[in-house]
Write a protein that holds these residues in place. Structure first.
Motif, PDB file in Angstrom:
ATOM      1  N   VAL A 131      10.828  69.529  47.263  1.00  0.00           N
ATOM      2  CA  VAL A 131       9.394  70.228  47.315  1.00  0.00           C
ATOM      3  C   VAL A 131       9.528  71.526  47.140  1.00  0.00           C
ATOM      4  O   VAL A 131      10.542  72.311  47.503  1.00  0.00           O
ATOM      5  N   LEU A 186      10.119  61.720  49.716  1.00  0.00           N
ATOM      6  CA  LEU A 186       9.136  62.889  49.656  1.00  0.00           C
ATOM      7  C   LEU A 186       7.734  62.434  49.495  1.00  0.00           C
ATOM      8  O   LEU A 186       6.799  62.935  50.171  1.00  0.00           O
ATOM      9  N   LEU A 189       5.745  61.756  52.948  1.00  0.00           N
ATOM     10  CA  LEU A 189       5.450  62.848  53.750  1.00  0.00           C
ATOM     11  C   LEU A 189       4.397  64.083  53.382  1.00  0.00           C
ATOM     12  O   LEU A 189       4.485  64.132  51.988  1.00  0.00           O
ATOM     13  N   GLN A 191       4.264  66.991  53.060  1.00  0.00           N
ATOM     14  CA  GLN A 191       5.005  68.113  52.298  1.00  0.00           C
ATOM     15  C   GLN A 191       5.141  67.698  50.792  1.00  0.00           C
ATOM     16  O   GLN A 191       5.368  68.726  50.045  1.00  0.00           O
TER      17      GLN A 191
END
Lengths: 258, 637
Positions: A131, A186, A189, A191
């Motif tokens: 991220v 990732l 999520l 984020q």
């Protein structure tokens, strides 16, 4: 105590040709780990003035992902969900022959004996396995709730140790399980949402460029994975890839200005 | 040697803010003119390298592993502390600060610890934003658990793999900067010496572990995040290749070494099973939330655990420390385990073990709940021991785990060598004589994400650095010393393997400078070490060549440094005539067997200065003052 016969891949360096060499392992305790058994062989080889067997290892508790040997044709050996360092000799019996080879894949060239170069994995992560949040940018951690089921599933994927067993066990030397685990982690999520499309497109492109093969659903990777990461993440990655290919828009190149 | 801690003035809660304002800045356009070397890619190294690159500095990062993701921070299991007070149980920055100073047995610098507690909250925010999959409640909010030395729940975790997840967060941030061209990464490259020009750290000499090439790298500042020196004991929970070479070379070039005798013995590790044993495996301290520690009341009771009735069991931590019970700090728990084993009440074949029993917790919450919390740890225990901890208690024994000692640093994390910064476990700063559980991850990330990016700017803005390159005379000198040493190691061709000498050293350090020490044993150790050193340099057998992938040579260089470091540990332990935290001198204990500090003579950090080969190093002191946490006998009763 057990006596075993080992056939070990010896290769001086990347340029030279290798071969299997026979060693006798005597008085092996069932409570030894596989690598401790090799340590003992190496101590003997050094005492005899012979070059010890080179192999990667570090934490010896199944988490750093350094170790990885093909043992009788199985990545990390016969025990389910177990790295080579956590495999114990009680999984073998007196008189067994054991064939020990390095990971074999075009994208993992041999450096010496059982040591291979896995830097291609790092380059896949470089292509988008993060991220993009620089230090200091973060809001309060509890301002972004994550449903527990998603967090748990993300953790399942994130538990990948990057050992390369998935590649080594795959008939195509595909890195789909490794790549999809990071994309799955990732992508599950909040984020990870803003960069979700670029991530899957760039990581898959890099994976292909590094010389890994394609997935043809053998599921050997899932069986070999010491962290039991499932091929569901590959399916998820394929869905994301298709969706991103159809809908991705390049960011506008127009600059800001004051 | 000047020891100026550079602690900012003013009230403790304002020090860091004041300091941040007073430090000089490097403007964004100028940052790209500076080159910084970071050695190590664990929590401290990776977070520092990524954060400094984000600011615009050019960073070169080195690690001996094949990928930065494999640094040993990855093995930390239990969690990371932060004073978030999400549980509404009375936690605060001040309480985390207080617990840490007290847990360290009053041998840490208050100002540093306070800053650590302040920053702890930012770390959790940063990591959550990176996508670290922390454990969560059904509400979607973050979950917490408690750890030793604390009566609040302030530990954040990701199953039993917190170190792995935090490291992968930092590693991913680092890989992003590599992709952007701001960090150049050198995996499989080991620092073998430090380059100092005009009194300032200006680079490193390193060996490419694949080709064997010796090469020097020049920079404007050098940051070491190379971890601790627990492998001096041979058997420890450290990774097999964890080593002290970087900090030891820096020490020999003039960096002060703080409190080398402060080592942590972790109470819950899997006991040794045989002579071939290559390392020890930790079972997370978090298990003490639900596991109860006990031994049989009777000496030599050989009945299997399940057949020993409640009345014949001694839950000795709950008995001796009713308010903290099984969650006393590590040093206290380790010594208590040693004491019951010394009485002959240890369990298992070697009788060097105690039970960690989950029977009551499984009865109370069900096996599923315990599996969800600790499943991977239970599996690991079963893989190693072939025993099922759901059915019978685990056997555990203390093992070397962490080193609180390390290179001395000031408030800016700079060593006694200008331009040489030390972060994470490699420095001596925040844990005093004993580290509390879940504080190592906190310190590594605090140093890397939130301290060094500021303080290094202040150094660079004030330093006047002449332009040099690797053809400089000073650089050539270091390179030739490094090459000579390698040549010497390869030329001995004796009869002993490196490992056999390392084992011998490790046993001596464990026996005489381990969980309990005394003047006599330390003297014995100091007499024996020179002999082992001589044996090494006369009779070690390192095969192969320097210009090659050569794991024996790598090990030999590291063990040569451990041999010297061990001597310094013994000297430091001998000179510190008191017991504090992990440093337990049997001569100094109270009637109940608890550590007895001597605050009048030893309320200081001991900092050792190298004086040259064969000369006794000098012991300096940094006096510690306690303005906020009052000096008191620690009590966990």
């Amino acid at each position: 105590m057990m006596n075993l016969v080992l056939y070990v891949w010896r290769q001086k360096n990347a340029q030279s040709q290798g071969q299997m060499v026979r060693y006798d392992a005597k008085n092996v305790s069932p409570d030894m780990s596989f690598l401790e058994m090799l340590d003992v062989i190496n101590e003997e080889l050094i005492s005899k003035g012979q070059d010890p067997i080179a192999f990667d290892h570090d934490c010896r508790e199944g988490i750093c992902g350094s170790c990885g040997l093909m043992i009788n044709g199985q990545a990390h050996g016969p025990k389910k969900a177990t790295t080579t360092c956590q495999l114990h000799m009680r999984s073998f019996k007196d008189g067994d022959s054991i064939y020990i080879e390095p990971w074999r894949a075009k994208a993992f060239p041999v450096i010496k004996d059982l040591v291979v170069d896995r830097s291609s994995f790092d380059r896949i992560i470089q292509a988008g396995g993060y991220v993009s949040v620089s230090t200091g940018n973060a809001p309060d951690a509890n301002s972004t709730p994550v449903p527990k089921t998603n967090a748990d599933k993300a953790m399942d994927a994130a538990s990948c140790i990057g050992c390369g067993a998935c590649v080594a066990s795959c008939p195509n030397s595909s890195a789909m399980l490794f790549t999809s685990a990071k994309i799955g982690h990732l992508g599950l999520l909040p984020q990870g949402q803003p960069e979700r499309k670029e991530r899957v497109l760039n990581m898959v492109t890099t994976m292909d460029k590094e010389g890994f093969g394609s997935c043809t659903n053998h599921r050997e990777c899932e069986a070999a994975c010491p962290k039991e990461i499932t091929v569901d993440f590959i399916a998820r990655m394929n869905r994301d890839y298709l969706w991103a290919s159809l809908t991705y828009q390049k960011p506008s190149a127009r600059g800001g200005g004051e | 040697m000047q020891l100026d801690s550079k602690i900012p003035s003013g009230p403790i809660e304002k020090k860091w803010d004041t300091h941040r304002f007073e430090m000089k800045l490097v403007n964004p356009a100028n940052k790209r003119k500076y080159n910084i070397i970071v050695v190590g890619s664990g929590l401290a190294g990776a977070s520092a390298a990524a954060s400094m690159a984000e600011l615009g500095y050019n960073v070169k990062c080195f690690c001996y592993q094949d990928s930065p993701r494999r640094a040993h921070s990855i093995a930390a299991q239990g969690g990371i502390n932060a004073a978030k007070n999400y549980q509404n149980d009375g936690d605060s920055i001040y309480r985390l600060f207080y617990d840490t100073v007290k847990g360290g047995d009053f041998r840490a610098r208050e100002a540093n610890v306070y800053r650590l507690a302040q920053i702890s909250v930012n770390i959790i925010d940063q990591c959550a934003a990176q996508g670290v999959p922390f454990a969560r409640e059904y509400s979607g909010l973050l979950a917490n658990r408690s750890f030793g030395g604390a009566q609040v729940s302030r530990t954040f975790y990701a199953r039993g793999q917190t170190g792995q997840q935090l490291l992968l967060g930092a590693y991913q941030a680092l890989e992003r900067q590599i992709y952007l061209g701001k960090v150049e990464m050198f995996p499989r490259t080991e620092m073998l010496d430090l380059i100092i020009i005009d009194g300032k750290a200006r680079g490193i000499t390193a060996r490419n572990l694949v080709t064997g090439k010796i090469e020097s790298f020049i920079a404007d500042a050098v940051v070491l995040g190379t971890g601790g020196y627990g492998n001096v004991f041979y058997l420890s929970t450290n990774a097999k290749n964890s080593n002290a070479t970087a900090i030891w070379r820096a020490y020999k070039r003039g960096a002060g070494f703080g409190n080398p005798c402060f080592t942590q013995i972790h109470p819950t590790c899997i006991p040794v099973s045989g002579d071939y044993q290559s390392k020890l495996t930790l079972m997370s301290e978090s298990l003490r939330n639900d596991g109860r520690i006990w031994v049989p009341k009777q000496k030599g009771d050989k009945r299997p655990a399940q057949q020993i009735p409640e009345d014949d069991r001694d839950y000795y931590l709950e008995r001796r420390y009713p308010s903290f019970g099984n969650l006393v700090p590590r040093d206290v728990a380790s010594r208590a385990a040693k004491a019951v084993c010394d009485e002959g009440r240890g369990v298992g074949e070697t009788a060097l073990g105690v039970y960690l029993d989950f029977g009551a917790a499984i009865k109370r919450s069900g096996e599923d709940v315990i599996r969800e919390k600790y499943g991977n740890l239970f599996d690991m225990y079963q893989r190693i021991t072939d025993e099922n901890p759901y059915k019978q208690p685990m056997r555990i024994y203390p093992a070397v785990h962490y080193t609180m000692g390390g290179l001395w640093v000031d408030y800016n994390l700079m060593s006694t060598i200008a331009g040489l910064f030390i972060i994470g476990e490699a420095n001596f700063s925040d844990h005093g004589a004993n580290r509390l559980g879940a504080s190592a991850l906190m310190q590594g990330l605090a140093d890397g994400y939130f301290v060094i990016p500021y303080t290094i700017g202040n150094y660079l803005a004030n330093a006047s650095l002449q332009k040099i390159d690797s053809s400089h005379q000073g650089v050539k000198q270091v390179e030739s010393e490094v090459s000579e040493r390698i040549k010497k190691l390869l030329s001995i061709k004796g009869k002993r393997t490196v490992d056999s000498i390392h084992r011998e050293l490790g046993k001596l350090v464990w026996d005489e400078c381990g969980m309990a020490r005394n003047a006599e044993g330390l003297k014995r150790g100091l007499e024996k070490i020179p002999g082992i050193k001589e044996e090494f340099w006369k009779n070690v057998n390192v095969l192969g060549e320097g210009q090659d992938f050569n794991q024996s040579l790598e090990k030999a260089g590291r063990v040569a440094d451990f041999l010297e470091l061990a001597e310094l540990m013994f000297m430091d332990a001998f000179a510190r005539e008191e017991s504090c935290g992990g440093h337990f001198r049997t001569e100094y204990q109270n009637t109940e067997g608890e550590a007895l500090r001597n605050d009048i003579d030893f309320s200081h950090a001991a900092v050792w200065e190298y004086q040259g080969e064969g000369k006794k190093p000098l012991r300096h002191k940094e006096e510690l003052s306690f303005e906020y946490v009052h000096l008191a006998q620690r009590s966990y009763k």
